[in-house]
Every structure is written in structure tokens, then in C-alpha cells.
Design a protein around this motif. Structure first.
Motif, PDB file in Angstrom:
ATOM      1  N   HIS A  56       0.833  -1.210   0.000  1.00 47.13           N
ATOM      2  CA  HIS A  56       0.000   0.000   0.000  1.00 47.13           C
ATOM      3  C   HIS A  56       0.865   1.257   0.000  1.00 47.13           C
ATOM      4  N   GLN A  57       1.889   1.281   0.857  1.00 43.37           N
ATOM      5  CA  GLN A  57       2.732   2.471   0.973  1.00 43.37           C
ATOM      6  C   GLN A  57       3.547   2.731  -0.284  1.00 43.37           C
ATOM      7  N   GLU A 117       0.426   4.158  -5.573  1.00 46.08           N
ATOM      8  CA  GLU A 117      -0.078   5.518  -5.716  1.00 46.08           C
ATOM      9  C   GLU A 117      -1.242   5.800  -4.770  1.00 46.08           C
ATOM     10  N   ARG A 118      -1.680   4.768  -4.029  1.00 45.81           N
ATOM     11  CA  ARG A 118      -2.761   4.936  -3.052  1.00 45.81           C
ATOM     12  C   ARG A 118      -2.229   5.210  -1.636  1.00 45.81           C
ATOM     13  N   ALA A 119      -0.940   5.463  -1.519  1.00 44.20           N
ATOM     14  CA  ALA A 119      -0.303   5.558  -0.204  1.00 44.20           C
ATOM     15  C   ALA A 119      -0.951   6.591   0.712  1.00 44.20           C
ATOM     16  N   ASP A 120      -1.499   7.665   0.127  1.00 47.00           N
ATOM     17  CA  ASP A 120      -2.115   8.711   0.958  1.00 47.00           C
ATOM     18  C   ASP A 120      -3.596   8.466   1.212  1.00 47.00           C
ATOM     19  N   LYS A 121      -4.086   7.298   0.790  1.00 43.41           N
ATOM     20  CA  LYS A 121      -5.478   6.925   0.996  1.00 43.41           C
ATOM     21  C   LYS A 121      -5.562   5.854   2.090  1.00 43.41           C
ATOM     22  N   GLY A 171      -8.420   3.545  -1.411  1.00 44.25           N
ATOM     23  CA  GLY A 171      -7.169   2.997  -0.897  1.00 44.25           C
ATOM     24  C   GLY A 171      -7.074   1.497  -1.077  1.00 44.25           C
TER      25      GLY A 171
END
Length: 437
Positions: free
Chosen positions: A169-170, A173-177, A221
Motif C-alpha cells: 500500500h505504501q 499511488e494509493r499511499a495517501d489513501k 485505498g
């Protein structure tokens, strides 16, 4: 803030565009066209990024990558190959490279590779991966993170599957979700459906309020469905529909909610075997088994044991404690059936039991491990390590037909240090005199 360096190892020097691209990403470039300089440059600059070309005649690309992986375990290695060297690119990835570039490449391609490497390094800040097996798995996980595909993580209980899912996840491109983890084995069956999909007020007895489900909470996310093999068959069918349609219905509602979500599933069981036994839906298995990752057991990545122990000593002991040599040897020999979770528990227990700053074997309280026996086992382990080291030196020496200088370069040591090693090998009865000097 200290300067970040990138080491460029290739007979073809980096052009001005490459230098500007790396400078824009915050790296100062150091170039090297001779393998004999590599070890010195690694020591002097401790580069965070290393670019390795396939034109270094003194050493094949995969071997050079393997050498750099040993010398710079925290560096991100990117190999550079030509369009007809796909086998070399694959071998370099298996030996420790995280990515490869095909020559000639544009500055934008170089920057994309650098940004991916930087994202991977940031994701590794609190994830210990020293052994070749775990580093190779993280390379695959990082590649998976760059896609939108569903990931299936398989591995024994306690290996750190959730942490690997967080890493994916980190690095995406979804890291901030949102990242939402659901343990399918820990939630009662009658509550699991409502928890996953959500419910409207009055959907069932006790539903006094509207509640969004985990899928909705993770929208945009990633969601981890841990121990997915424990999901009841009836719920597996509903999950399959969610994965196929990318939409969810709350219980007691007819409206559908669109989902933009990365699904990561994890299990400590062999799902293919579960399918054969009729315990898991075949269609759901193939929907999940897009990018499978098998996270190795701790006993299969023994080089991670002591770094993990140090990590937990720092976490729970504020860096004030250390392992005695005998305790460290015993920990490396122990098989860790409970994997990383067991190791973490052992280190917490040892800190409670410790009588000084140096943790002893007795403080670990490992099953079937008495201090007297541990000392004997530790001596055997040291001898085994020494024999393995001797065997490796002999293999490299044979590879270079007894040539001491080339052997020393391949081993990453000075010729003087190699002479001392060879003398020690003779003292232990190893026959090396048949090799040419």
C-alpha cells in the motif's frame, strides 16, 4: 541533511541528461568504469542508489549485483542492459537488483525508476529485510504495488503478511489513501457480512444506526482481507461479486456504491488445496490469485533473525540492551515455529528477565534450549559457518583458476586479507595448494 549519492558502474559514462535527472531527484552522481574501484567507492560514499551496466568485462552483471547486495544491503540496485539481454536483466533481479533499464533510455525513464526505488526505500524504514529471500520478495511486492491488480499473500502464521500488505500500500499511488485490515478469522460469522459491506438502520435486529462497511471505508485505498480462507462459503460468493463488479451494497439497501479499491488477500493455508477439498470457491481463488506472493518463514531467511532481534530491542528496550554472542548464535540456530511474532515475544520476555544490559541464553527462555547445550550448539554453528565460508572461497578461487587478485576482487576483500584466509584454511586441513597462484 547529508548528501545522497548514486553510484554509476559502467564503461559507458552517464550523459549530461542522466546527471541532470539524478540531480533533480536529489542525488549526486559518482561514476566508475573499473570493477576494482567499486568496493572503495561503496565504502567512501555509501550510495543509496547504484546503477550497474552489463559492459563491465571483469565480472558478469549478476555476480556484480550480488557483490553489491552484500556490500550495500541498504542500497537500491538498478541494472542497465540492452534490448537483447533479457536473461541478464532477469538474473540481476534474482541477485538483488530492484529494477532494470533498457539502453538507450530517456531521462524520464531514469527518473521514474529512481522514484520507484526511493518509494521502496521509504517503505522499508520499519520493515527488516536483510536476507536474499526477503529482499527478493520485497522486490516482487514493490513491482506488484505499481499495478492495480489484486495481490494474494501466502505464508505461515506470524511471518508478517500484514506488514507486507502495508508495504504494498505504501509503495503504491494509493499511499495517501486509507489502508483497512480485516481479520476474517477474528470476527464472528454473523457479524462479518455487516462489517464488510455495511448496513442501513433496521437491516437486522440490533441495527439501530446506519454503518458503512470496511470496503467503503477503504474506498480509494487498499483493503487487506487477512486469513481469507476462514471466510464462510456463502460470504465468499458475495465477495466474488464485489471483486467482479467493483461495487458494494449495504445490508438493507438496494443502492450500489462504486468502489475504487486495491484488494490484498492473505492466508496461512494453501488455498489451492482448500479449493480441492471444497472449502474455498474455485472462482474466488482465481479472482484473488492474480499476483501471488509467498512470504518465507523466518527459518528460511535466517539472515533476518538477528536484525529483527535488534529492531525489537530498539523498539522495546530503547537501544540499551544487546545480545550476547552465545544468545545470538542460539537464536540463529532455533527454527522459530511462530516466526516473527514468536521472535518479538521472545525479545520482550528477555528484556523483562534480563539481569544486565547483555541478554543471555537463559533470558530468552527458548523451548528445549538450556545454557549448557546452547554453548555446545553455538560452537557447532560457528564451525558450520566457518566451513561454509571456506567452501565459498574455494568456489570463487576455482572459478578464477586460482587467480588470487581476481578472487579477492570478487569477494570484496584485499589480496592481503585473502592470503590470511587461505593460511587459515590450510591450518584447518583444506587443500588449496593444487590451485594455481
Amino acid at each position: 541533511m547529508s548528501q545522497a549519492y548514486a553510484l554509476w558502474i559502467d564503461q559507458q559514462q552517464a550523459d549530461a541528461d542522466a546527471k541532470r535527472a539524478l540531480a533533480a531527484e536529489g542525488y549526486q552522481l559518482v561514476c566508475c568504469a573499473d570493477v576494482t574501484e567499486v568496493v572503495t567507492l561503496c565504502r567512501d560514499y555509501q550510495p543509496a542508489l547504484v546503477f550497474v551496466g552489463s559492459t563491465m568485462a571483469q565480472m558478469p552483471l549478476p555476480e556484480l549485483v550480488a557483490l553489491l547486495s552484500r556490500k550495500l544491503p541498504s542500497a537500491q540496485i538498478i541494472s542497465m542492459v540492452t534490448s537483447d539481454q533479457s536473461a541478464l536483466a532477469s538474473d540481476s533481479l534474482q541477485n538483488g537488483a530492484i529494477d532494470y533499464l533498457v539502453k538507450p533510455f530517456f531521462a524520464a525513464q531514469l527518473q521514474t525508476s529512481v522514484r520507484n526505488a526511493t518509494a521502496m526505500r521509504q517503505g522499508l524504514k520499519d520493515l527488516v529485510a536483510v536476507s536474499h529471500a526477503s529482499r527478493q520478495m520485497l522486490q516482487l511486492a514493490h513491482r506488484a504495488a505499481q499495478t492495480q491488480a489484486t495481490v494474494l499473500i501466502l505464508g505461515e502464521s506470524g511471518t508478517g503478511k500484514e506488514r507486507l500488505a502495508q508495504f504494498i500500500h505504501q509503495a503504491s499511488e494509493r499511499a495517501d489513501k486509507p489502508f483497512i485490515a480485516v481479520n476474517c478469522a477474528a470476527i464472528p460469522e454473523h457479524m462479518l457480512e455487516a462489517m464488510l459491506f455495511g448496513h442501513n438502520k433496521g437491516a437486522f435486529t440490533g441495527a439501530v444506526n446506519q454503518q458503512i462497511g470496511k470496503f467503503e471505508a477503504a474506498n480509494g485505498g487498499s483493503i487487506l482481507l487477512d486469513e481469507i480462507s476462514e471466510l464462510p462459503l456463502a460470504l465468499q460468493a458475495k465477495l466474488l461479486r464485489v471483486l467482479q463488479e467493483r461495487e458494494v451494497e449495504r445490508l438493507g439497501s438496494n443502492s450500489r456504491i462504486k468502489l475504487d479499491i486495491r484488494v490484498i488477500a492473505a492466508s496461512n493455508k494453501n488455498l489451492r488445496s482448500q479449493v480441492e477439498q471444497g472449502l474455498f470457491r474455485e472462482d474466488l481463488f482465481y479472482r484473488l490469485d492474480v499476483l501471488p506472493l509467498s512470504w518465507p518463514a523466518l527459518r528460511e531467511r535466517r539472515d533476518d533473525i538477528l536484525p529483527l532481534a535488534e529492531f525489537f530491542l530498539q523498539k522495546y528496550g530503547n537501544g540499551k540492551y544487546r545480545l550476547s554472542q552465545t544468545a545470538a548464535d542460539v537464536m540463529q540456530q532455533y527454527n522459530w515455529p511462530g516466526n516473527v511474532r514468536e521472535l518479538e515475544n521472545v525479545m520482550q520476555r528477555a528484556l523483562v528477565m534480563a539481569r544486565g544490559i547483555e541478554l543471555q541464553v537463559a533470558d530468552l527462555n527458548l523451548p528445549h534450549c538450556h545454557p549448557q547445550a546452547a554453548a555446545f550448539c553455538a560452537s557447532l554453528l560457528k564451525q558450520s559457518k566457518k566451513n561454509a565460508e571456506f567452501d565459498y572461497i574455494l568456489d570463487v578461487l576455482n572459478k578464477f583458476n586460482g587467480h588470487r587478485t581476481r578472487t579477492a576482487e570478487a569477494l570484496g576483500v584485499s589480496t592481503r586479507a585473502l592470503r590470511y584466509k587461505l593460511a587459515a584454511m590450510r591450518e584447518h586441513g583444506v587443500d588449496i595448494d593444487a590451485l594455481a597462484s
